[in-house]
Design a protein around this motif. Sequence first.
Motif, PDB file in Angstrom:
ATOM      1  N   LEU A  35       5.183  -3.845  -6.716  1.00  0.00           N
ATOM      2  CA  LEU A  35       3.884  -4.488  -6.788  1.00  0.00           C
ATOM      3  C   LEU A  35       2.751  -3.492  -6.862  1.00  0.00           C
ATOM      4  O   LEU A  35       2.902  -2.320  -6.510  1.00  0.00           O
ATOM      5  N   VAL A  36       1.600  -3.994  -7.300  1.00  0.00           N
ATOM      6  CA  VAL A  36       0.327  -3.331  -7.054  1.00  0.00           C
ATOM      7  C   VAL A  36      -0.404  -4.216  -6.069  1.00  0.00           C
ATOM      8  O   VAL A  36      -0.668  -5.392  -6.330  1.00  0.00           O
ATOM      9  N   ARG A  37      -0.711  -3.653  -4.881  1.00  0.00           N
ATOM     10  CA  ARG A  37      -1.390  -4.406  -3.832  1.00  0.00           C
ATOM     11  C   ARG A  37      -2.873  -4.056  -3.851  1.00  0.00           C
ATOM     12  O   ARG A  37      -3.249  -2.920  -4.166  1.00  0.00           O
ATOM     13  N   LYS A  38      -3.723  -4.992  -3.493  1.00  0.00           N
ATOM     14  CA  LYS A  38      -5.154  -4.754  -3.396  1.00  0.00           C
ATOM     15  C   LYS A  38      -5.598  -4.913  -1.953  1.00  0.00           C
ATOM     16  O   LYS A  38      -5.308  -5.918  -1.310  1.00  0.00           O
ATOM     17  N   ILE A  39      -6.319  -3.905  -1.447  1.00  0.00           N
ATOM     18  CA  ILE A  39      -6.903  -3.976  -0.114  1.00  0.00           C
ATOM     19  C   ILE A  39      -8.411  -4.105  -0.286  1.00  0.00           C
ATOM     20  O   ILE A  39      -9.058  -3.213  -0.842  1.00  0.00           O
ATOM     21  N   ASN A  40      -8.954  -5.210   0.162  1.00  0.00           N
ATOM     22  CA  ASN A  40     -10.386  -5.455   0.012  1.00  0.00           C
ATOM     23  C   ASN A  40     -11.174  -4.468   0.865  1.00  0.00           C
ATOM     24  O   ASN A  40     -10.952  -4.346   2.068  1.00  0.00           O
ATOM     25  N   GLY A  41     -12.099  -3.745   0.227  1.00  0.00           N
ATOM     26  CA  GLY A  41     -12.835  -2.705   0.921  1.00  0.00           C
ATOM     27  C   GLY A  41     -13.784  -3.223   1.980  1.00  0.00           C
ATOM     28  O   GLY A  41     -14.191  -2.480   2.876  1.00  0.00           O
ATOM     29  N   SER A  42     -14.149  -4.511   1.914  1.00  0.00           N
ATOM     30  CA  SER A  42     -15.085  -5.084   2.893  1.00  0.00           C
ATOM     31  C   SER A  42     -14.356  -5.756   4.053  1.00  0.00           C
ATOM     32  O   SER A  42     -14.740  -5.607   5.213  1.00  0.00           O
TER      33      SER A  42
END
Length: 481
Positions: free
Chosen positions: A183-190
């Motif tokens: 996968l490519v995971r996304k971590i929300n910066g906020s």
Amino acid sequence: MKNYICVLLIVLFVAGCSKTGDAPNPGTNPPSNPPPISNPPGPDDIQITSLDISYGYTGDAIRITGKNFGTDKTALTIKINGIATPVLMPNSPMVVSECSVKIPAHCGTGAVTVSRNGKTATGPVFYYIPSTTLTTLYGMPNVPNTGFVNGAGTNMRMQTPVDFVFDKSNNIYVADHGTNGNLVRKINGSTGVISTFSGGPLNGNTANFTTYWTIGLPAGSGGNSDVNGGQARFHLPYGIGISEGSGGVFKLFVGESSFIRVINEATATGVFAGNKKDSASTGSHENGGRFDARITVTGPPVIVPTPGDYGSPTIYFLDGTRVAKQDVAGNISTFADIATLLSKGNLTRLADGSFYMGSMPLYKISQGGTVSTYFKDSDSLLNKASGKNEAYQDIVNFYCKSMDMDKDGNLWIVSGSGYHISMVKIYPDKSFVRMMVWTGGIDKDGVNGLATLNGPGRMHIRDNGDIYIIDGTAIRKMTFE
């Protein structure tokens, strides 16, 4: 009479000019003795002869040896780089030649001074090392591979994070793979919440890990399908890079075996370059156009955005025995031949367009692709903290885990084994300082030696100096006071 006086004045004038205008001859008139010390210490004056440590962190104790310290510690004033610190010793009539203090916070590097009875003795320079705070941000570093769990902060789980990248909004995209998916995971910066940005499970078909692909396999068959978002399929991604435009648009580039994949801001996925690997494993490093070349991506891609065209960057990546380059038109060629190098990996681009690569030895690749040895194993580097020379192979114990360059051109290297991890900062003049040493055990957050780093991987240095690093199955952050 007047004439006589005029002649006498002329003689005196000429004689005076000859005395002041002629340089002294050191061979015929050498100084008999060196100039005396203007204010030498008297037999009862305070003196500093040595420090038991030459560098350290806030709170470390430093013992100062000298003469005439006396037995009243309240009569002493001790400073490090001009910053006063309370005296711990002397504390008995038996101690007159030693005193101890703790290093004050943020004191910086400078001389140690001891004052008593209105007189001050200046000792050696003490090298101050900023304290390092290690904090786990996402995932848990010491948790076994239990699958992918979306969530926030340390409640989420990653299986095998291999690389990550920031966008301009401080969101993090992680290339994560394992038996439960690639996968490519996304971590929300906020918010710190992680979600699946692209990719999906391999439907339990472990054969996909060893099966070569062709472009456009259907979604249900695993492998390298090129469809949108969670239906996309990856095969063991090795790294990820980003190229950004204005207005929040970007493209992610994922290096995975025989392909470089592209993911845009709308989560659409596709093959950016590469083709199926020959079944006989031959011809796997052939130059050519975007889909004609044969590549085997073995490390994170280095992305160099093209001004005004974020979607067509120049990409450098490790490809077997070479560093390959894909230009803005998509053509792939050999940038540097590394077949004879003893070590590869950790391809890091410098601000001037050249690269570092390897660990022991450490190589440098020029903008034109010329490879040279930057450090040999036996090369000697000056430790700025201790003032002593150390061999490069002793500085980078065992092997390099990760490296990156900060905005000031300093190279940071994390190296060692699971039980002895060190972080070294190498300056452009090839001097260095060992910033921190972590001794193994269960991974813990904390300051300096109270924290532990166990399985470090890819790291990125932000412009403010903070370091983000993969540690096992987590992303952790290092800050410096």
